[in-house]
Motif scaffolding. Structure first.
Motif, PDB file in Angstrom:
ATOM      1  N   ILE A 225       0.846  -1.074   0.047  1.00 46.01           N
ATOM      2  CA  ILE A 225       0.086   0.092  -0.080  1.00 46.01           C
ATOM      3  C   ILE A 225       0.911   1.404  -0.056  1.00 46.01           C
ATOM      4  CG2 ILE A 225      -1.475   1.244   1.361  1.00 46.01           C
ATOM      5  CD1 ILE A 225      -2.854  -1.212   2.273  1.00 46.01           C
ATOM      6  N   GLN A 226       1.864   1.100   0.975  1.00 45.62           N
ATOM      7  CA  GLN A 226       2.935   2.357   0.974  1.00 45.62           C
ATOM      8  C   GLN A 226       3.506   2.751  -0.256  1.00 45.62           C
ATOM      9  OE1 GLN A 226       5.188   1.317   4.179  1.00 45.62           O
ATOM     10  NE2 GLN A 226       3.599   2.035   5.644  1.00 45.62           N
ATOM     11  N   HIS A 227       3.942   1.356  -1.097  1.00 48.80           N
ATOM     12  CA  HIS A 227       4.767   1.565  -2.234  1.00 48.80           C
ATOM     13  C   HIS A 227       3.901   1.970  -3.432  1.00 48.80           C
ATOM     14  CE1 HIS A 227       8.420  -0.909  -0.267  1.00 48.80           C
ATOM     15  NE2 HIS A 227       7.974   0.209   0.418  1.00 48.80           N
ATOM     16  N   LEU A 228       2.614   1.443  -3.248  1.00 53.04           N
ATOM     17  CA  LEU A 228       1.751   1.778  -4.291  1.00 53.04           C
ATOM     18  C   LEU A 228       1.482   3.196  -4.442  1.00 53.04           C
ATOM     19  CD1 LEU A 228      -0.102   0.632  -6.666  1.00 53.04           C
ATOM     20  CD2 LEU A 228      -1.923   0.509  -4.974  1.00 53.04           C
ATOM     21  N   ASN A 229       1.500   4.058  -3.165  1.00 47.88           N
ATOM     22  CA  ASN A 229       1.066   5.274  -3.143  1.00 47.88           C
ATOM     23  C   ASN A 229       2.372   6.248  -3.696  1.00 47.88           C
ATOM     24  OD1 ASN A 229      -1.394   5.093  -1.964  1.00 47.88           O
ATOM     25  ND2 ASN A 229      -0.557   5.113   0.094  1.00 47.88           N
ATOM     26  N   VAL A 230       3.959   5.417  -3.238  1.00 50.94           N
ATOM     27  CA  VAL A 230       5.011   6.105  -3.893  1.00 50.94           C
ATOM     28  C   VAL A 230       4.858   6.253  -5.413  1.00 50.94           C
ATOM     29  CG1 VAL A 230       7.254   5.687  -3.900  1.00 50.94           C
ATOM     30  CG2 VAL A 230       6.469   5.875  -1.635  1.00 50.94           C
ATOM     31  N   ALA A 231       4.519   5.017  -5.924  1.00 47.79           N
ATOM     32  CA  ALA A 231       4.440   4.973  -7.527  1.00 47.79           C
ATOM     33  C   ALA A 231       3.489   5.788  -8.057  1.00 47.79           C
ATOM     34  CB  ALA A 231       4.232   3.442  -7.774  1.00 47.79           C
ATOM     35  N   VAL A 232       2.340   6.114  -7.471  1.00 51.93           N
ATOM     36  CA  VAL A 232       1.530   7.174  -8.043  1.00 51.93           C
ATOM     37  C   VAL A 232       1.926   8.572  -7.807  1.00 51.93           C
ATOM     38  CG1 VAL A 232      -0.976   8.234  -7.466  1.00 51.93           C
ATOM     39  CG2 VAL A 232      -0.574   5.376  -7.419  1.00 51.93           C
ATOM     40  N   GLN A 233       2.789   8.869  -6.752  1.00 50.91           N
ATOM     41  CA  GLN A 233       3.247  10.163  -6.692  1.00 50.91           C
ATOM     42  C   GLN A 233       4.405  10.417  -7.754  1.00 50.91           C
ATOM     43  OE1 GLN A 233       2.198  12.598  -4.957  1.00 50.91           O
ATOM     44  NE2 GLN A 233       0.697  11.385  -4.009  1.00 50.91           N
ATOM     45  N   LEU A 234       5.150   9.241  -8.133  1.00 48.26           N
ATOM     46  CA  LEU A 234       6.306   9.504  -9.094  1.00 48.26           C
ATOM     47  C   LEU A 234       5.600   9.484 -10.488  1.00 48.26           C
ATOM     48  CD1 LEU A 234       8.656   6.623  -7.947  1.00 48.26           C
ATOM     49  CD2 LEU A 234       9.211   8.982  -7.889  1.00 48.26           C
ATOM     50  N   MET A 235       4.394   8.803 -10.649  1.00 44.49           N
ATOM     51  CA  MET A 235       3.708   9.061 -12.012  1.00 44.49           C
ATOM     52  C   MET A 235       3.175  10.572 -12.193  1.00 44.49           C
ATOM     53  SD  MET A 235       3.453   6.082 -13.570  1.00 44.49           S
ATOM     54  CE  MET A 235       1.910   5.997 -14.535  1.00 44.49           C
ATOM     55  N   LYS A 236       2.821  11.229 -10.927  1.00 45.32           N
ATOM     56  CA  LYS A 236       2.277  12.503 -11.010  1.00 45.32           C
ATOM     57  C   LYS A 236       3.437  13.499 -11.320  1.00 45.32           C
ATOM     58  CE  LYS A 236      -1.692  11.843  -8.038  1.00 45.32           C
ATOM     59  NZ  LYS A 236      -2.385  12.322  -6.564  1.00 45.32           N
ATOM     60  N   ILE A 237       4.574  13.433 -10.727  1.00 45.73           N
ATOM     61  CA  ILE A 237       5.764  14.093 -11.091  1.00 45.73           C
ATOM     62  C   ILE A 237       6.244  14.043 -12.272  1.00 45.73           C
ATOM     63  CG2 ILE A 237       6.151  14.632  -8.521  1.00 45.73           C
ATOM     64  CD1 ILE A 237       8.749  12.857  -8.720  1.00 45.73           C
ATOM     65  N   GLY A 238       5.968  12.856 -12.885  1.00 52.93           N
ATOM     66  CA  GLY A 238       6.657  12.782 -14.247  1.00 52.93           C
ATOM     67  C   GLY A 238       7.860  11.957 -14.242  1.00 52.93           C
ATOM     68  N   ASP A 239       8.451  11.641 -13.111  1.00 54.68           N
ATOM     69  CA  ASP A 239       9.575  11.073 -13.094  1.00 54.68           C
ATOM     70  C   ASP A 239       9.645   9.604 -12.594  1.00 54.68           C
ATOM     71  OD1 ASP A 239      12.415  10.437 -12.897  1.00 54.68           O
ATOM     72  OD2 ASP A 239      13.035  11.930 -11.579  1.00 54.68           O
ATOM     73  N   PHE A 240       9.134   8.717 -13.592  1.00 52.86           N
ATOM     74  CA  PHE A 240       9.012   7.286 -13.096  1.00 52.86           C
ATOM     75  C   PHE A 240       9.801   6.142 -13.798  1.00 52.86           C
ATOM     76  CE2 PHE A 240       5.639   9.088 -15.625  1.00 52.86           C
ATOM     77  CZ  PHE A 240       5.395   8.144 -16.836  1.00 52.86           C
ATOM     78  N   GLU A 241      10.562   6.781 -14.438  1.00 53.89           N
ATOM     79  CA  GLU A 241      11.646   5.781 -15.288  1.00 53.89           C
ATOM     80  C   GLU A 241      12.394   4.930 -14.406  1.00 53.89           C
ATOM     81  OE1 GLU A 241      13.072   6.370 -19.730  1.00 53.89           O
ATOM     82  OE2 GLU A 241      14.612   7.037 -18.327  1.00 53.89           O
ATOM     83  N   ILE A 242      12.280   3.845 -14.173  1.00 50.86           N
ATOM     84  CA  ILE A 242      13.011   3.206 -13.371  1.00 50.86           C
ATOM     85  C   ILE A 242      14.348   2.473 -13.990  1.00 50.86           C
ATOM     86  CG2 ILE A 242      13.498   1.202 -11.727  1.00 50.86           C
ATOM     87  CD1 ILE A 242      10.631   1.341 -10.873  1.00 50.86           C
ATOM     88  N   GLY A 248       9.320   3.599 -18.144  1.00 46.89           N
ATOM     89  CA  GLY A 248       8.352   3.494 -17.149  1.00 46.89           C
ATOM     90  C   GLY A 248       7.544   2.050 -17.254  1.00 46.89           C
ATOM     91  N   ARG A 249       7.775   1.401 -18.032  1.00 47.62           N
ATOM     92  CA  ARG A 249       6.994   0.036 -18.053  1.00 47.62           C
ATOM     93  C   ARG A 249       6.979  -0.681 -16.903  1.00 47.62           C
ATOM     94  NH1 ARG A 249       8.851   0.820 -23.473  1.00 47.62           N
ATOM     95  NH2 ARG A 249       6.959   0.479 -24.910  1.00 47.62           N
ATOM     96  N   GLU A 250       8.044  -0.428 -15.890  1.00 44.42           N
ATOM     97  CA  GLU A 250       8.068  -1.433 -14.694  1.00 44.42           C
ATOM     98  C   GLU A 250       7.354  -0.873 -13.932  1.00 44.42           C
ATOM     99  OE1 GLU A 250      10.710   0.263 -16.024  1.00 44.42           O
ATOM    100  OE2 GLU A 250      12.567  -0.543 -15.714  1.00 44.42           O
ATOM    101  N   ILE A 251       7.135   0.434 -13.738  1.00 41.89           N
ATOM    102  CA  ILE A 251       6.397   1.012 -12.594  1.00 41.89           C
ATOM    103  C   ILE A 251       4.775   0.971 -12.987  1.00 41.89           C
ATOM    104  CG2 ILE A 251       6.062   3.445 -13.528  1.00 41.89           C
ATOM    105  CD1 ILE A 251       7.006   4.190 -10.393  1.00 41.89           C
ATOM    106  N   ASN A 252       4.503   0.766 -14.224  1.00 43.12           N
ATOM    107  CA  ASN A 252       3.060   0.595 -14.683  1.00 43.12           C
ATOM    108  C   ASN A 252       2.704  -0.881 -14.306  1.00 43.12           C
ATOM    109  OD1 ASN A 252       1.462   2.687 -16.499  1.00 43.12           O
ATOM    110  ND2 ASN A 252       3.802   2.896 -16.911  1.00 43.12           N
ATOM    111  N   ASN A 253       3.722  -1.602 -14.352  1.00 48.72           N
ATOM    112  CA  ASN A 253       3.226  -3.086 -14.274  1.00 48.72           C
ATOM    113  C   ASN A 253       3.177  -3.319 -12.860  1.00 48.72           C
ATOM    114  OD1 ASN A 253       3.361  -6.265 -14.848  1.00 48.72           O
ATOM    115  ND2 ASN A 253       5.582  -6.117 -14.230  1.00 48.72           N
ATOM    116  N   PHE A 254       4.135  -2.504 -12.026  1.00 45.30           N
ATOM    117  CA  PHE A 254       3.930  -2.906 -10.401  1.00 45.30           C
ATOM    118  C   PHE A 254       2.520  -2.210  -9.841  1.00 45.30           C
ATOM    119  CE2 PHE A 254       4.169  -0.854  -6.294  1.00 45.30           C
ATOM    120  CZ  PHE A 254       4.280  -1.816  -5.470  1.00 45.30           C
ATOM    121  N   LEU A 255       2.033  -1.148 -10.571  1.00 44.87           N
ATOM    122  CA  LEU A 255       0.827  -0.541 -10.095  1.00 44.87           C
ATOM    123  C   LEU A 255      -0.323  -1.599 -10.498  1.00 44.87           C
ATOM    124  CD1 LEU A 255       1.281   2.879 -11.674  1.00 44.87           C
ATOM    125  CD2 LEU A 255       0.919   2.477  -9.159  1.00 44.87           C
TER     126      LEU A 255
END
Length: 293
Positions: A225-242, A248-255
Motif C-alpha cells: 500500500i505504501q509503495h503503491l502510493n509512492v509509485a502514484v506520486q512518481l507518476m504525478k511528478i513525471g519522473d517514473f522511469e526506473i 516507465g513500463r516497470e512502474i506501470n507493471n507494479f501498479l
C-alpha cells in the motif's frame, strides 16, 4: 537519638528546629526510617566535612542539544558520510534504481541531512568547515553538485545561507526520488511470490493466508500500500522511469500487479470498500498503460 550528641560535629551548629531539620537532611539516607536508632557511640566521631557544591556525586546526564556540537564534530560527520552520498549520486547518474540500491540511497539521504542540519542550526559552522570541504574531494564534489543544481533551477549562484540550504535540499529531493524508485523495485521483486508462473494471481494461496491470518501477508500488504502510493506520486511528478529506455513500463507493471493483489486481498478479507477502490485502480492502469514519452 538526642540532638545534643551532634553539637560537637559542627563549628557553627544551628540550634532548635533549624538544627533538627539540618541533621535530618544530612542523615536521612544513612539510616532507614523503619530501623530503630542505635545507641550513641562512646568514642567521638570524626567531624563531617561539608563538600563544596558540585563535588562528589555527579549530576545526572542531561540530553545533548545542538549547542553541544562543535565544528570539529561536524567535520567528522560530513567526511564520514560524504562517500555514501557520492555512491547515491552515482546511482542517480547511472539510472540504477534496482532493489540493491535501496540501502545506498537511504544512507546518502542521511548524509545530505547532516549538511542541511548544520546550515539550519548555525550557518557560521558551515563556513568554518570550508577548509575541510575544500580539501576533501568527496565533500567538495557534493557541494559543487548541489550548487550546480541550484543554479540550473534558479539561474543564479548559491551565495546566501538560505540559498546554500536550498541547494542541498534540491540534492536531497533528487536522492529521495531515487530512494522511492528503489522502494518500488524492491516490491516488484517480492510481489512475485503471490503470482503463479503463468502470470496469474495465486488466489488459492492468498485466501489460505488470509484465513490463517498470516503475519507475513499482513506486513506485505502494508508495504505494498505504501509503495503503491509512492509509485502514484512518481507518476504525478513525471519522473517514473526506473530502467533507462523502458519509459516507465516497470512502474506501470507494479501498479497493475499491486492493485490486483490488494483488490483480491480485501475481497478475501471482507472489506468491500477497499476491494472496490483497488479494483478500479487496477482496471484504470490495465486499460490505460501510461509510459513516458
Amino acid at each position: 537519638m538526642p540532638n545534643d550528641d551532634f553539637d560537637s560535629l559542627f563549628d557553627d551548629a544551628p540550634s532548635g528546629a533549624e538544627k533538627k531539620s539540618e541533621s535530618d537532611d544530612l542523615f536521612e539516607f544513612d539510616v532507614p526510617a523503619a530501623r530503630e536508632p542505635s545507641p550513641p557511640p562512646q568514642s567521638p566521631k570524626r567531624p563531617v566535612r561539608e563538600e563544596p557544591e558540585g563535588h562528589g556525586r555527579e549530576p545526572s546526564h542531561r540530553k545533548r542539544t545542538s549547542e553541544d556540537f562543535e565544528p570539529d564534530m561536524d567535520a567528522l560527520l560530513i567526511t564520514a558520510q560524504s562517500p555514501l552520498i557520492i555512491e547515491g549520486m552515482k546511482c542517480l547518474t547511472m539510472h540504477d534504481f534496482t532493489a540493491n540500491t535501496l540501502q545506498i540511497f537511504a544512507e546518502s539521504l542521511k548524509g545530505v541531512e547532516i549538511f542541511t542540519k548544520i546550515l539550519e542550526r548555525n550557518p557560521n559552522n558551515y563556513f568554518k568547515l570550508s577548509a575541510v570541504i575544500n580539501t576533501d574531494p568527496d565533500c567538495k564534489e557534493i557541494e559543487t553538485v548541489a550548487f550546480q543544481l541550484f543554479k540550473a533551477r534558479h539561474h543564479e549562484e548559491a551565495e546566501t545561507d538560505g540559498q546554500i540550504l536550498k541547494a542541498y535540499e534540491i540534492l536531497k529531493n533528487r536522492l529521495k526520488i531515487g530512494y522511492n524508485k528503489a522502494l518500488v523495485s524492491s516490491s516488484m521483486i517480492s510481489i512475485k511470490k503471490y503470482y503463479l508462473l503463468s502470470g496469474g494471481l495465486d488466489r488459492e494461496k492468498i485466501s489460505r493466508m488470509v484465513i490463517d491470518r498470516n503475519k507475513e501477508l499482513k506486513a506485505d500488504i502494508i508495504r505494498y500500500i505504501q509503495h503503491l502510493n509512492v509509485a502514484v506520486q512518481l507518476m504525478k511528478i513525471g519522473d517514473f522511469e526506473i530502467t533507462k529506455g523502458l519509459k516507465g513500463r516497470e512502474i506501470n507493471n507494479f501498479l497493475i500487479r499491486a492493485s490486483q493483489l490488494l483488490s483480491y486481498y480485501y475481497l478475501a478479507a471482507g472489506d468491500g470498500n477497499a476491494e472496490e477502490y483497488y479494483r478500479r485502480m487496477h482496471d484504470n492502469y490495465r486499460k490505460y498503460f501510461i509510459i513516458r514519452e
